[in-house]
Design a protein around this motif. Sequence first.
Motif, PDB file in Angstrom:
ATOM      1  N   LEU A 183      -5.981  -1.985   6.069  1.00  0.00           N
ATOM      2  CA  LEU A 183      -4.982  -1.458   4.717  1.00  0.00           C
ATOM      3  C   LEU A 183      -4.723  -0.566   3.896  1.00  0.00           C
ATOM      4  O   LEU A 183      -4.541   0.370   3.212  1.00  0.00           O
ATOM      5  N   ARG A 201      -4.219   2.505   4.675  1.00  0.00           N
ATOM      6  CA  ARG A 201      -3.097   2.906   5.201  1.00  0.00           C
ATOM      7  C   ARG A 201      -2.397   3.220   3.687  1.00  0.00           C
ATOM      8  O   ARG A 201      -1.839   3.324   3.298  1.00  0.00           O
ATOM      9  N   GLY A 242      -0.802  -2.543   8.061  1.00  0.00           N
ATOM     10  CA  GLY A 242      -1.031  -1.598   6.595  1.00  0.00           C
ATOM     11  C   GLY A 242       0.489  -0.420   6.444  1.00  0.00           C
ATOM     12  O   GLY A 242       0.679  -0.263   5.723  1.00  0.00           O
TER      13      GLY A 242
END
Length: 394
Positions: A119, A122, A95
């Motif tokens: 993810l 991030r 990520g």
Amino acid sequence: MSDYKNQSLTEHEVFGLSAQYNLADGHSYISAKTHFSSVLPELPDLWSSAVETPIPQMEMAFKDIFADYFALPGLKNHKHFSVCPTASNSIDIVGAWARSKQLKIGLVEPTFDNLAQLLRRREVELQAVPENVFSDLGLLERLIQDKKLDALFMVNPNNPTGFVIDAVMMRNIVELCHRLNIILILDTSFRFCHKTAIDEYALLVEKGASFIILEDTGKQWPTLDAKASLLSYSKNLAQEIRAIYEEIYLCCSNFVLRVIIAFIEATLKRGGLSYVHSIVTQNAEIVRSQLAGTRVSVDSPHSYSGMTVMWLNIKRTGLSDLELTDYLATYDVAVLPGRYFYWDSHEVAGHDRIRIALLKPDGQFKFSLSRLRQALLELESAKDYNNCVEKISE
């Protein structure tokens, strides 16, 4: 149990850690004494070996025996890798790297929700790719182009459905990604559940494709969550990903790697993957036997994997996944609600499914399934639905 509505799968797994009949998380807790008894007396010697062996040498030994165990010559010959403490750590690194490149990633749906959570944390831009799209190359190509994707993130076999992309389709997907200049990211944490071997590393390296593959030992070997995640990547991505890894980790524990190597060696002496598959098959039969005569059934549309988690159809109970999860919790039985696997469309999907895990402590697993059966039969014998609702809300 209303306090844990609208939570994540991980939060339900945390509840399971304190439940007497925990069928929630998919980590391996089968008895090491029963199945890998030769390893436990060796722990002092394994410690000494870990102290004496240089870290790069231990990492290479781990990668190589992992490759031998799964018949992955492509991995054995591959030099660009790091070893993370957990698969979640590997996903987080992916990520961080994807965000630095401002990539738009197509993530398979449904799948375990922490992939999307990590993810998104991030700030990676995600697009859902329905599982069935990976079976239709033309449809997959159109979706990649329409969504303007930079990378595909697949889970193979997929959790919780057991959906498998076989070697032929994987080769086609690799060729498609190479032609479209798409990075292929593979989560193969349940690799050991494949019924036939597939060497994605060889396919990807042969084609010269850009890729990341993450593995996980915690789903198979009962190391009390002392696990390792092999994070491999193509040569063109190696410098950037390794730089992020080194910002976070110096290395994985040498002792943990040495213990895992010993578990792999012990498994090979017992027959390797076929031995593990026999445990999974036996426990799956226990589930089917205990669910007989209830309103819950095993949903197993994919026969190309022997998953250590089971996707259960609960439509006939008349309860939603959260309602049934709460009801079972009153019996101290922990399961996972289906909607949270559908990370992008949980408002409408997965409400008629729950997931249970099979690799639990051997004796406890049978008692847990017996308790699950008792709860389901008592649900059916309730005078009316209102009685059930009342019990759930207590």
